[in-house]
Motif scaffolding. Sequence first.
Motif, PDB file in Angstrom:
ATOM      1  N   LYS A 136     100.814 -80.539 -15.536  1.00 33.78           N
ATOM      2  CA  LYS A 136     101.332 -79.212 -15.531  1.00 33.78           C
ATOM      3  C   LYS A 136     100.060 -79.174 -17.077  1.00 33.78           C
ATOM      4  O   LYS A 136     100.020 -80.056 -17.770  1.00 33.78           O
ATOM      5  N   ILE A 137      99.077 -78.817 -17.097  1.00 36.70           N
ATOM      6  CA  ILE A 137      98.646 -78.957 -19.120  1.00 36.70           C
ATOM      7  C   ILE A 137      98.672 -77.076 -19.962  1.00 36.70           C
ATOM      8  O   ILE A 137      98.822 -76.219 -18.977  1.00 36.70           O
ATOM      9  N   ARG A 138      99.576 -77.427 -20.597  1.00 35.66           N
ATOM     10  CA  ARG A 138      99.575 -76.342 -21.037  1.00 35.66           C
ATOM     11  C   ARG A 138      99.146 -75.804 -21.920  1.00 35.66           C
ATOM     12  O   ARG A 138      98.453 -76.478 -23.475  1.00 35.66           O
ATOM     13  N   ILE A 139      98.023 -75.056 -22.262  1.00 35.61           N
ATOM     14  CA  ILE A 139      97.110 -74.444 -23.103  1.00 35.61           C
ATOM     15  C   ILE A 139      96.832 -74.219 -24.248  1.00 35.61           C
ATOM     16  O   ILE A 139      98.008 -72.752 -23.754  1.00 35.61           O
ATOM     17  N   GLY A 140      96.736 -74.110 -25.354  1.00 35.30           N
ATOM     18  CA  GLY A 140      96.318 -74.000 -26.411  1.00 35.30           C
ATOM     19  C   GLY A 140      95.325 -72.779 -26.333  1.00 35.30           C
ATOM     20  O   GLY A 140      95.160 -71.823 -25.002  1.00 35.30           O
ATOM     21  N   LEU A 141      94.881 -72.135 -27.644  1.00 40.23           N
ATOM     22  CA  LEU A 141      93.688 -70.716 -28.103  1.00 40.23           C
ATOM     23  C   LEU A 141      92.736 -71.574 -26.923  1.00 40.23           C
ATOM     24  O   LEU A 141      92.105 -72.558 -27.348  1.00 40.23           O
ATOM     25  N   VAL A 142      92.119 -70.696 -26.631  1.00 43.33           N
ATOM     26  CA  VAL A 142      90.836 -71.233 -25.761  1.00 43.33           C
ATOM     27  C   VAL A 142      89.946 -70.925 -26.555  1.00 43.33           C
ATOM     28  O   VAL A 142      89.425 -69.619 -27.174  1.00 43.33           O
ATOM     29  N   LEU A 143      88.915 -71.481 -26.747  1.00 49.33           N
ATOM     30  CA  LEU A 143      87.783 -70.939 -28.003  1.00 49.33           C
ATOM     31  C   LEU A 143      86.430 -71.166 -26.644  1.00 49.33           C
ATOM     32  O   LEU A 143      85.223 -71.849 -25.932  1.00 49.33           O
ATOM     33  N   VAL A 194     103.161 -83.608 -17.634  1.00 46.82           N
ATOM     34  CA  VAL A 194     102.684 -82.485 -18.465  1.00 46.82           C
ATOM     35  C   VAL A 194     101.942 -82.782 -19.991  1.00 46.82           C
ATOM     36  O   VAL A 194     102.474 -83.786 -19.833  1.00 46.82           O
ATOM     37  N   TYR A 195     100.475 -82.691 -19.648  1.00 50.86           N
ATOM     38  CA  TYR A 195     100.030 -83.129 -20.661  1.00 50.86           C
ATOM     39  C   TYR A 195      99.209 -81.398 -21.248  1.00 50.86           C
ATOM     40  O   TYR A 195      99.529 -80.165 -20.798  1.00 50.86           O
ATOM     41  N   ASN A 196      99.485 -81.145 -22.779  1.00 52.33           N
ATOM     42  CA  ASN A 196      99.266 -80.387 -23.206  1.00 52.33           C
ATOM     43  C   ASN A 196      97.608 -80.255 -23.823  1.00 52.33           C
ATOM     44  O   ASN A 196      96.558 -81.716 -23.891  1.00 52.33           O
ATOM     45  N   GLY A 197      97.563 -78.906 -23.121  1.00 53.12           N
ATOM     46  CA  GLY A 197      95.946 -78.945 -23.180  1.00 53.12           C
ATOM     47  C   GLY A 197      95.216 -77.838 -24.530  1.00 53.12           C
ATOM     48  O   GLY A 197      94.721 -77.291 -25.115  1.00 53.12           O
ATOM     49  N   VAL A 198      95.436 -78.659 -25.570  1.00 52.71           N
ATOM     50  CA  VAL A 198      94.455 -78.478 -27.402  1.00 52.71           C
ATOM     51  C   VAL A 198      94.324 -79.697 -27.842  1.00 52.71           C
ATOM     52  O   VAL A 198      94.157 -80.956 -27.690  1.00 52.71           O
ATOM     53  N   SER A 199      93.148 -79.591 -28.499  1.00 53.13           N
ATOM     54  CA  SER A 199      92.703 -80.158 -29.339  1.00 53.13           C
ATOM     55  C   SER A 199      93.371 -81.091 -30.655  1.00 53.13           C
ATOM     56  O   SER A 199      94.474 -80.892 -30.809  1.00 53.13           O
ATOM     57  N   PRO A 200      92.755 -82.196 -30.688  1.00 52.92           N
ATOM     58  CA  PRO A 200      93.623 -82.799 -31.792  1.00 52.92           C
ATOM     59  C   PRO A 200      93.789 -82.650 -33.015  1.00 52.92           C
ATOM     60  O   PRO A 200      94.355 -82.879 -34.152  1.00 52.92           O
ATOM     61  N   ASN A 201      92.869 -81.317 -33.484  1.00 58.63           N
ATOM     62  CA  ASN A 201      93.184 -81.255 -35.119  1.00 58.63           C
ATOM     63  C   ASN A 201      93.798 -79.513 -34.982  1.00 58.63           C
ATOM     64  O   ASN A 201      92.698 -79.218 -34.838  1.00 58.63           O
ATOM     65  N   TRP A 250     100.588 -71.879 -36.941  1.00 58.32           N
ATOM     66  CA  TRP A 250     100.048 -73.013 -36.511  1.00 58.32           C
ATOM     67  C   TRP A 250      98.769 -72.251 -35.051  1.00 58.32           C
ATOM     68  O   TRP A 250      99.897 -71.530 -34.325  1.00 58.32           O
ATOM     69  N   GLN A 251      97.642 -72.651 -34.834  1.00 57.15           N
ATOM     70  CA  GLN A 251      96.919 -72.245 -33.797  1.00 57.15           C
ATOM     71  C   GLN A 251      96.843 -74.008 -32.753  1.00 57.15           C
ATOM     72  O   GLN A 251      95.344 -74.229 -34.089  1.00 57.15           O
ATOM     73  N   SER A 252      97.129 -73.570 -32.172  1.00 53.29           N
ATOM     74  CA  SER A 252      96.864 -74.993 -31.559  1.00 53.29           C
ATOM     75  C   SER A 252      94.995 -74.466 -30.257  1.00 53.29           C
ATOM     76  O   SER A 252      95.492 -73.672 -29.597  1.00 53.29           O
ATOM     77  N   TRP A 253      94.457 -75.134 -31.031  1.00 53.41           N
ATOM     78  CA  TRP A 253      93.111 -74.587 -29.586  1.00 53.41           C
ATOM     79  C   TRP A 253      92.336 -75.765 -29.271  1.00 53.41           C
ATOM     80  O   TRP A 253      92.522 -76.802 -29.415  1.00 53.41           O
TER      81      TRP A 253
END
Length: 302
Positions: free
Chosen positions: A164-171, A223-230, A199-202
Amino acid sequence: MRKILITGATGLIGQEIVKVCHDQNFDVHYLTTSKKKLSTQENYKGFYWNPSNNEIDERCFEGVEAIINLVGAAISKRWTDSYKKEIISSRTQTARLLKTTIDAHGFPIKHIVSASAIGIYPDSLINYYEEDEKEKSSSFLGEVVDQWEAAVDEFSSLNMKVTKIRIGLVLSKKGGALPEIAKPVRFGAGAAFGNGEQWQSWIHLEDLARLFVFTVTNNLEGVYNGVSPNPVSNTELTKAVAKVLHKPLVLPNIPKFAMKLVLGEMHILLFESQRVSASKIEDAGFLFEYHHLEPALLEIFS
Protein backbone atom coordinates in the motif's frame (compact mmCIF):
# COMPACT_ATOMS: atom_id res chain seq x y z
CA MET A 1 7.47 -9.66 -21.76
CA ARG A 2 6.23 -8.92 -18.24
CA LYS A 3 2.65 -7.77 -17.85
CA ILE A 4 0.97 -5.44 -15.32
CA LEU A 5 -2.75 -4.75 -14.88
CA ILE A 6 -3.55 -1.16 -13.89
CA THR A 7 -6.90 0.10 -12.57
CA GLY A 8 -7.31 3.87 -12.87
CA ALA A 9 -4.75 3.91 -15.71
CA THR A 10 -6.38 6.83 -17.50
CA GLY A 11 -6.18 9.18 -14.48
CA LEU A 12 -3.38 11.63 -13.62
CA ILE A 13 -1.17 9.16 -11.72
CA GLY A 14 -2.17 6.20 -13.91
CA GLN A 15 -1.04 7.83 -17.16
CA GLU A 16 2.37 8.59 -15.66
CA ILE A 17 2.71 5.01 -14.35
CA VAL A 18 1.88 3.64 -17.82
CA LYS A 19 4.79 5.71 -19.22
CA VAL A 20 7.19 4.28 -16.61
CA CYS A 21 5.95 0.73 -17.29
CA HIS A 22 6.56 1.14 -21.01
CA ASP A 23 10.03 2.63 -20.35
CA GLN A 24 10.82 -0.50 -18.34
CA ASN A 25 9.42 -2.89 -20.97
CA PHE A 26 6.24 -3.90 -19.18
CA ASP A 27 3.12 -4.61 -21.20
CA VAL A 28 0.10 -2.88 -19.66
CA HIS A 29 -3.43 -4.20 -19.37
CA TYR A 30 -5.88 -1.68 -17.93
CA LEU A 31 -9.50 -1.66 -16.78
CA THR A 32 -11.83 1.18 -17.71
CA THR A 33 -15.54 1.91 -17.15
CA SER A 34 -15.61 3.83 -20.46
CA LYS A 35 -15.89 1.79 -23.67
CA LYS A 36 -14.59 4.89 -25.51
CA LYS A 37 -11.26 4.53 -23.67
CA LEU A 38 -10.58 0.96 -24.81
CA SER A 39 -7.35 0.63 -26.77
CA THR A 40 -5.73 -2.45 -28.28
CA GLN A 41 -2.14 -1.45 -28.90
CA GLU A 42 0.41 -4.20 -28.58
CA ASN A 43 1.75 -3.05 -25.20
CA TYR A 44 -1.36 -1.21 -23.95
CA LYS A 45 -4.64 -3.14 -23.89
CA GLY A 46 -7.90 -1.97 -22.38
CA PHE A 47 -10.63 -4.12 -20.84
CA TYR A 48 -14.12 -3.02 -19.81
CA TRP A 49 -15.52 -3.29 -16.30
CA ASN A 50 -18.54 -1.95 -14.44
CA PRO A 51 -17.87 -2.52 -10.73
CA SER A 52 -21.31 -1.30 -9.60
CA ASN A 53 -22.83 -4.20 -11.62
CA ASN A 54 -20.05 -6.63 -10.66
CA GLU A 55 -19.12 -6.80 -14.34
CA ILE A 56 -15.50 -7.39 -15.43
CA ASP A 57 -13.77 -8.75 -18.53
CA GLU A 58 -11.68 -11.46 -16.85
CA ARG A 59 -9.33 -11.61 -19.87
CA CYS A 60 -7.67 -8.56 -18.29
CA PHE A 61 -5.87 -10.92 -15.87
CA GLU A 62 -4.36 -13.22 -18.52
CA GLY A 63 -0.56 -13.36 -18.26
CA VAL A 64 -0.53 -10.64 -15.59
CA GLU A 65 1.97 -10.98 -12.74
CA ALA A 66 1.12 -7.84 -10.75
CA ILE A 67 -1.72 -5.33 -10.30
CA ILE A 68 -1.33 -1.60 -9.68
CA ASN A 69 -4.63 -0.47 -8.16
CA LEU A 70 -5.38 3.27 -8.41
CA VAL A 71 -9.13 3.30 -8.89
CA GLY A 72 -11.28 5.61 -6.75
CA ALA A 73 -13.65 8.58 -7.07
CA ALA A 74 -11.91 11.96 -6.71
CA ILE A 75 -11.85 13.34 -3.17
CA SER A 76 -11.57 16.93 -4.40
CA LYS A 77 -15.30 17.25 -5.01
CA ARG A 78 -17.86 18.51 -2.46
CA TRP A 79 -18.55 15.78 0.10
CA THR A 80 -22.31 15.37 0.06
CA ASP A 81 -23.60 12.32 1.94
CA SER A 82 -24.19 10.44 -1.33
CA TYR A 83 -20.78 11.39 -2.71
CA LYS A 84 -19.09 10.24 0.50
CA LYS A 85 -20.62 6.79 -0.06
CA GLU A 86 -19.30 6.84 -3.63
CA ILE A 87 -15.78 7.79 -2.44
CA ILE A 88 -15.72 4.70 -0.20
CA SER A 89 -17.51 2.21 -2.49
CA SER A 90 -15.39 3.19 -5.51
CA ARG A 91 -12.39 1.94 -3.53
CA THR A 92 -13.78 -1.05 -1.61
CA GLN A 93 -16.24 -2.52 -4.14
CA THR A 94 -13.63 -2.46 -6.91
CA ALA A 95 -11.06 -4.25 -4.75
CA ARG A 96 -13.60 -6.95 -3.87
CA LEU A 97 -14.51 -7.47 -7.55
CA LEU A 98 -10.83 -7.89 -8.50
CA LYS A 99 -10.25 -10.33 -5.64
CA THR A 100 -13.32 -12.54 -6.22
CA THR A 101 -12.58 -12.75 -9.98
CA ILE A 102 -8.93 -13.74 -9.41
CA ASP A 103 -10.08 -16.28 -6.83
CA ALA A 104 -12.83 -17.77 -9.01
CA HIS A 105 -10.53 -18.30 -12.01
CA GLY A 106 -7.35 -19.14 -10.10
CA PHE A 107 -5.23 -16.54 -11.91
CA PRO A 108 -1.62 -16.88 -10.65
CA ILE A 109 -1.09 -13.19 -9.83
CA LYS A 110 1.73 -12.63 -7.37
CA HIS A 111 1.45 -9.03 -6.20
CA ILE A 112 -0.97 -6.12 -5.77
CA VAL A 113 0.31 -2.57 -5.20
CA SER A 114 -2.52 -0.27 -4.20
CA ALA A 115 -2.83 3.47 -3.80
CA SER A 116 -3.73 4.68 -0.32
CA ALA A 117 -3.40 8.10 1.34
CA ILE A 118 -1.61 9.88 4.18
CA GLY A 119 -5.09 11.01 5.33
CA ILE A 120 -5.00 7.96 7.61
CA TYR A 121 -2.54 9.79 9.91
CA PRO A 122 -4.04 12.09 12.57
CA ASP A 123 -3.89 15.87 12.12
CA SER A 124 -0.78 17.09 13.99
CA LEU A 125 1.72 19.95 13.82
CA ILE A 126 4.36 18.10 15.87
CA ASN A 127 4.24 14.39 14.96
CA TYR A 128 6.48 12.90 12.28
CA TYR A 129 4.62 9.90 10.89
CA GLU A 130 6.22 6.64 9.86
CA GLU A 131 4.35 3.69 8.37
CA ASP A 132 4.01 1.79 11.65
CA GLU A 133 1.95 4.59 13.29
CA LYS A 134 -0.92 2.93 15.18
CA GLU A 135 -3.18 5.94 15.75
CA LYS A 136 -5.61 6.70 12.92
CA SER A 137 -7.30 9.93 11.95
CA SER A 138 -10.95 10.20 13.06
CA SER A 139 -11.77 12.40 10.03
CA PHE A 140 -13.79 11.20 7.03
CA LEU A 141 -10.51 10.80 5.12
CA GLY A 142 -9.14 8.59 7.87
CA GLU A 143 -12.24 6.41 7.61
CA VAL A 144 -11.90 6.19 3.80
CA VAL A 145 -8.27 5.07 3.97
CA ASP A 146 -8.97 2.60 6.76
CA GLN A 147 -11.70 0.83 4.75
CA TRP A 148 -9.68 1.07 1.52
CA GLU A 149 -6.60 -0.57 3.06
CA ALA A 150 -8.73 -3.27 4.73
CA ALA A 151 -10.22 -4.19 1.32
CA VAL A 152 -6.73 -4.42 -0.21
CA ASP A 153 -5.41 -6.53 2.68
CA GLU A 154 -7.93 -9.23 1.70
CA PHE A 155 -5.72 -10.15 -1.29
CA SER A 156 -3.19 -11.76 1.06
CA SER A 157 -5.65 -14.66 1.45
CA LEU A 158 -4.88 -15.47 -2.22
CA ASN A 159 -1.16 -15.80 -1.38
CA MET A 160 -0.49 -12.48 -3.08
CA LYS A 161 2.01 -9.92 -1.82
CA VAL A 162 0.17 -6.76 -0.74
CA THR A 163 1.71 -3.29 -0.90
CA LYS A 164 0.00 0.00 0.00
CA ILE A 165 1.42 3.38 -1.05
CA ARG A 166 0.12 6.20 1.15
CA ILE A 167 0.16 9.17 -1.19
CA GLY A 168 0.64 12.79 -0.13
CA LEU A 169 0.01 15.98 -2.11
CA VAL A 170 0.85 15.09 -5.73
CA LEU A 171 2.49 17.94 -7.64
CA SER A 172 1.85 18.16 -11.38
CA LYS A 173 0.83 20.85 -13.83
CA LYS A 174 -1.58 18.40 -15.50
CA GLY A 175 -4.03 18.18 -12.61
CA GLY A 176 -4.49 17.61 -8.89
CA ALA A 177 -4.17 20.40 -6.34
CA LEU A 178 -1.20 22.38 -7.68
CA PRO A 179 -2.95 24.20 -10.57
CA GLU A 180 -5.69 25.19 -8.08
CA ILE A 181 -3.07 26.49 -5.61
CA ALA A 182 -1.26 28.36 -8.42
CA LYS A 183 -4.38 29.98 -9.92
CA PRO A 184 -4.91 32.70 -7.28
CA VAL A 185 -1.13 33.24 -7.04
CA ARG A 186 -0.97 34.00 -10.78
CA PHE A 187 -3.64 36.69 -10.29
CA GLY A 188 -1.75 38.21 -7.38
CA ALA A 189 -4.31 36.84 -4.92
CA GLY A 190 -2.32 33.95 -3.41
CA ALA A 191 -2.38 33.38 0.33
CA ALA A 192 -1.67 30.63 2.86
CA PHE A 193 -4.56 28.83 4.59
CA GLY A 194 -5.35 29.35 8.27
CA ASN A 195 -2.16 30.00 10.25
CA GLY A 196 -0.14 28.41 7.41
CA GLU A 197 1.72 26.16 9.86
CA GLN A 198 0.06 22.91 8.75
CA TRP A 199 2.47 20.43 7.16
CA GLN A 200 2.11 19.45 3.50
CA SER A 201 3.81 16.19 2.63
CA TRP A 202 4.19 16.43 -1.15
CA ILE A 203 5.62 14.36 -4.01
CA HIS A 204 6.37 15.12 -7.66
CA LEU A 205 4.14 13.10 -10.00
CA GLU A 206 7.15 11.55 -11.81
CA ASP A 207 8.68 10.34 -8.54
CA LEU A 208 5.36 8.84 -7.46
CA ALA A 209 4.96 6.91 -10.73
CA ARG A 210 8.51 5.54 -10.49
CA LEU A 211 7.90 4.62 -6.83
CA PHE A 212 4.88 2.46 -7.75
CA VAL A 213 6.80 0.56 -10.41
CA PHE A 214 9.83 0.28 -8.07
CA THR A 215 7.71 -1.58 -5.50
CA VAL A 216 6.64 -4.05 -8.22
CA THR A 217 10.12 -4.67 -9.66
CA ASN A 218 11.64 -5.05 -6.19
CA ASN A 219 8.81 -7.19 -4.78
CA LEU A 220 8.30 -4.83 -1.83
CA GLU A 221 5.54 -5.72 0.61
CA GLY A 222 3.71 -3.76 3.30
CA VAL A 223 3.01 -0.03 3.68
CA TYR A 224 5.17 2.73 2.16
CA ASN A 225 4.65 6.48 2.31
CA GLY A 226 4.48 8.05 -1.14
CA VAL A 227 5.92 11.44 -0.17
CA SER A 228 9.19 13.27 -0.83
CA PRO A 229 11.81 13.45 1.96
CA ASN A 230 11.21 17.16 2.70
CA PRO A 231 7.68 18.17 3.73
CA VAL A 232 6.94 21.91 3.98
CA SER A 233 4.43 24.10 5.77
CA ASN A 234 1.45 25.50 3.88
CA THR A 235 3.08 28.98 4.11
CA GLU A 236 6.34 27.64 2.60
CA LEU A 237 4.40 25.93 -0.18
CA THR A 238 2.47 29.10 -1.04
CA LYS A 239 5.65 31.23 -0.94
CA ALA A 240 7.55 28.75 -3.13
CA VAL A 241 4.76 28.75 -5.76
CA ALA A 242 4.73 32.57 -5.74
CA LYS A 243 8.53 32.71 -6.06
CA VAL A 244 8.65 30.30 -9.00
CA LEU A 245 5.80 32.19 -10.73
CA HIS A 246 7.49 35.57 -9.93
CA LYS A 247 4.37 36.85 -8.14
CA PRO A 248 4.12 38.78 -4.86
CA LEU A 249 2.13 37.50 -1.89
CA VAL A 250 0.28 40.49 -0.50
CA LEU A 251 -2.92 39.13 0.99
CA PRO A 252 -3.45 38.04 4.59
CA ASN A 253 -3.91 34.30 5.22
CA ILE A 254 -7.31 32.87 4.30
CA PRO A 255 -9.28 32.01 7.47
CA LYS A 256 -10.61 28.51 8.02
CA PHE A 257 -14.27 29.57 8.35
CA ALA A 258 -14.16 31.20 4.87
CA MET A 259 -12.96 27.99 3.23
CA LYS A 260 -15.51 25.98 5.19
CA LEU A 261 -18.25 28.14 3.65
CA VAL A 262 -16.86 27.59 0.15
CA LEU A 263 -15.93 23.90 0.34
CA GLY A 264 -17.96 22.42 3.17
CA GLU A 265 -16.39 19.47 5.03
CA MET A 266 -13.85 19.04 2.22
CA HIS A 267 -12.01 22.13 3.56
CA ILE A 268 -10.03 19.79 5.84
CA LEU A 269 -7.95 18.86 2.76
CA LEU A 270 -6.35 22.32 3.07
CA PHE A 271 -6.06 22.51 6.86
CA GLU A 272 -5.11 19.00 8.04
CA SER A 273 -1.43 18.71 8.95
CA GLN A 274 0.52 15.50 8.34
CA ARG A 275 4.30 15.51 8.37
CA VAL A 276 5.19 12.15 6.88
CA SER A 277 8.51 10.32 6.58
CA ALA A 278 9.94 8.94 3.32
CA SER A 279 12.82 7.07 4.96
CA LYS A 280 11.34 3.54 4.60
CA ILE A 281 11.15 3.68 0.79
CA GLU A 282 14.58 5.37 0.63
CA ASP A 283 16.03 2.61 2.84
CA ALA A 284 14.62 0.10 0.31
CA GLY A 285 16.81 1.75 -2.34
CA PHE A 286 14.42 4.19 -4.02
CA LEU A 287 16.08 7.41 -5.23
CA PHE A 288 13.98 10.55 -5.43
CA GLU A 289 14.56 12.82 -8.41
CA TYR A 290 12.87 15.72 -6.57
CA HIS A 291 13.93 15.95 -2.92
CA HIS A 292 13.15 19.62 -2.43
CA LEU A 293 10.09 21.66 -3.28
CA GLU A 294 11.58 24.51 -5.29
CA PRO A 295 13.37 22.38 -7.94
CA ALA A 296 10.16 20.30 -8.27
CA LEU A 297 8.09 23.46 -8.86
CA LEU A 298 10.68 24.88 -11.28
CA GLU A 299 10.46 21.68 -13.35
CA ILE A 300 6.66 21.73 -13.28
CA PHE A 301 6.20 25.41 -14.16
CA SER A 302 9.16 25.74 -16.55
